[in-house]
Design a protein around this motif. Structure first.
Motif, PDB file in Angstrom:
ATOM      1  N   LEU A 175      -4.105  97.650 107.739  1.00 20.06           N
ATOM      2  CA  LEU A 175      -4.928  98.065 106.603  1.00 20.06           C
ATOM      3  C   LEU A 175      -4.073  98.557 105.442  1.00 20.06           C
ATOM      4  O   LEU A 175      -4.351  98.247 104.276  1.00 20.06           O
ATOM      5  CB  LEU A 175      -5.914  99.154 107.038  1.00 20.06           C
ATOM      6  N   VAL A 176      -3.031  99.303 105.759  1.00 24.43           N
ATOM      7  CA  VAL A 176      -2.150  99.813 104.709  1.00 24.43           C
ATOM      8  C   VAL A 176      -1.390  98.668 104.040  1.00 24.43           C
ATOM      9  O   VAL A 176      -1.196  98.662 102.821  1.00 24.43           O
ATOM     10  CB  VAL A 176      -1.176 100.869 105.274  1.00 24.43           C
ATOM     11  N   SER A 177      -0.989  97.683 104.837  1.00 23.87           N
ATOM     12  CA  SER A 177      -0.283  96.527 104.252  1.00 23.87           C
ATOM     13  C   SER A 177      -1.180  95.784 103.269  1.00 23.87           C
ATOM     14  O   SER A 177      -0.711  95.262 102.252  1.00 23.87           O
ATOM     15  CB  SER A 177       0.196  95.585 105.358  1.00 23.87           C
ATOM     16  N   GLN A 178      -2.485  95.720 103.571  1.00 22.69           N
ATOM     17  CA  GLN A 178      -3.421  95.068 102.659  1.00 22.69           C
ATOM     18  C   GLN A 178      -3.670  95.933 101.416  1.00 22.69           C
ATOM     19  O   GLN A 178      -3.854  95.417 100.321  1.00 22.69           O
ATOM     20  CB  GLN A 178      -4.753  94.794 103.374  1.00 22.69           C
ATOM     21  N   LEU A 179      -3.657  97.235 101.604  1.00 21.56           N
ATOM     22  CA  LEU A 179      -3.881  98.145 100.478  1.00 21.56           C
ATOM     23  C   LEU A 179      -2.782  97.988  99.429  1.00 21.56           C
ATOM     24  O   LEU A 179      -3.027  98.136  98.226  1.00 21.56           O
ATOM     25  CB  LEU A 179      -3.917  99.587 100.988  1.00 21.56           C
ATOM     26  N   ALA A 180      -1.580  97.677  99.868  1.00 19.26           N
ATOM     27  CA  ALA A 180      -0.446  97.540  98.949  1.00 19.26           C
ATOM     28  C   ALA A 180      -0.526  96.291  98.090  1.00 19.26           C
ATOM     29  O   ALA A 180       0.203  96.155  97.115  1.00 19.26           O
ATOM     30  CB  ALA A 180       0.855  97.540  99.752  1.00 19.26           C
ATOM     31  N   ASN A 181      -1.397  95.378  98.448  1.00 14.29           N
ATOM     32  CA  ASN A 181      -1.513  94.119  97.699  1.00 14.29           C
ATOM     33  C   ASN A 181      -2.456  94.326  96.516  1.00 14.29           C
ATOM     34  O   ASN A 181      -3.658  94.426  96.667  1.00 14.29           O
ATOM     35  CB  ASN A 181      -2.058  93.018  98.625  1.00 14.29           C
TER      36      ASN A 181
END
Length: 387
Positions: A312-318
């Motif tokens: 989820l955090v990796s997607q938030l960074a996009n």
């Protein structure tokens, strides 16, 4: 019975049959039930299938009767006689002679069917008709079967309970190729799930053979089943649903079904998260729905929470995503449940900036610190982001 009906049907006088159309509907309405009973006698005679005169008389009389019933709106008054004649057709050959040539009794059945089943919104009529209607589904006449399926689908909208008693027959008809009836199953499942559950694996196997609308109705059925929280059904459904996620036509409704399941049985989806991640990379517009599934699985235990947070955090960074608020809500939901993951400063992380990139960096750093610390209390990080 009106004297003209008595003459035409009693003497089978084809020359006078056309005169019936010169009479007002109200003039013959009281005679319709008796006329239908007389037609049943004629059509049940041993030589009817070879007697062209009798067939023509019956065909004209049925047209006149059904017209009068519609115009006078007297279907409920004459439904018993109409259904009785319809039922008698099942005792005779309904298989077409040639490619497009119906048998005499198939013609009668077809004419009566439209008159009866157009009244799908009248429960007393349907209560009489549906037990007879389903018998036609297995009588080797594709055109009758197709038309019957259309009408039964309409009946399912208003009176699914009347069809529910015949769910087994309907399912078997579908499995024999009458896939149009798939649209009936979501409605009858609410009333009679067992026959559908018994044949669910066979129904799912039809997916690749179905047209797009029929596939949609099959998925609607699974959505209804998922809402019932029946685990044996869910366990059969999940691999099937995951396998069809690559089809962009249906992946939105499929994910909605999986979200429904994740709401009460998130563990069942844990093993499929890598595949869901792959689908999310292929179809970025699905990230919002993916986030809800990851969020649900992340509430199961701390180990899964850490794994789901990483995604989820990796997607938030996009920054290309338009789902940042959804992602942040799911992240916060997990970290509120397992507060030890981010430590006491987690609230400050979510409050400190409107920059999703900055929040993502801080969350990533804190997750790495927590992992590296092997259980050591973390949270001594700077809360001043570099924007």
């Amino acid at each position: 019975m009106h004297q003209l009906f008595r003459l035409v049907l009693g003497q089978k006088d084809l020359s006078r049959a056309g005169d019936l159309f010169s009479l007002d509907d109200s003039e013959i309405e009281d005679s319709l039930t008796e006329a239908l009973e007389q037609i049943k006698i004629i059509s049940s005679s041993s030589d009817y299938q070879t007697n062209n005169n009798d067939q023509a008389v019956v065909e004209i009389c049925i047209t006149r009767i059904t017209t009068a019933i519609r115009e006078t709106e007297s279907i409920e008054k004459h439904a018993k006689a109409l259904v009785g004649l319809w039922d008698s057709c099942l005792e005779h050959n309904l298989r077409p002679f040639g490619k497009d040539e119906d048998t005499p009794h198939a013609k009668i059945a077809s004419d009566i069917m439209s008159c009866i089943l157009q009244n799908y919104n009248r429960p007393p009529v349907m209560a009489l008709a549906i037990p007879i209607a389903v018998k036609f589904l297995h009588r080797s006449n594709k055109e009758l079967c197709r038309n019957m399926s259309n009408y039964l689908s309409l009946a399912a909208i208003t009176k699914a309970d009347l069809l529910a008693d015949h769910t087994e027959v309907i399912v078997k008809s579908i499995l024999q190729g009458n896939t149009m009836l798939l649209r009936v199953l979501p409605a009858v499942y609410e009333k009679q799930p067992q026959p559908i559950k018994r044949h669910l694996t066979e129904l799912l196997a039809l997916m690749s053979q179905l047209e797009q609308p029929e596939q949609y109705h099959l998925l609607r059925l699974l959505h209804v089943a998922a809402k019932k929280k029946q685990l044996e059904v869910v366990q059969k459904c999940i691999p099937f649903l995951i396998g069809h996620l690559k089809d962009s036509t249906h992946n939105d409704i499929i994910l909605n079904i999986l979200i429904e399941i994740a709401g009460y049985e998130p563990v069942a989806l844990n093993g499929f998260l890598p595949m869901l991640k792959e689908i999310g990379e292929r179809f970025p517009y699905l990230i919002g729905q993916m986030a809800r599934i990851y969020g649900a699985v992340g509430h199961v235990d701390e180990e899964r929470a850490r794994s789901c947070l990483t995604y989820l955090v990796s997607q938030l960074a996009n920054m290309e995503h338009s789902f940042h608020h959804i992602l942040l809500l799911e992240i916060k939901g997990i970290t509120d449940t397992f507060s030890s993951i981010l430590g006491p400063q987690s609230r400050d992380i979510f409050r400190m900036s409107n920059s999703f990139t900055a929040i993502a960096k801080l969350l990533t750093r804190q997750l790495e610190n927590a992992k590296a610390g092997s259980g050591r209390q973390e949270g001594q990080m700077s809360l001043t982001p570099t924007l």
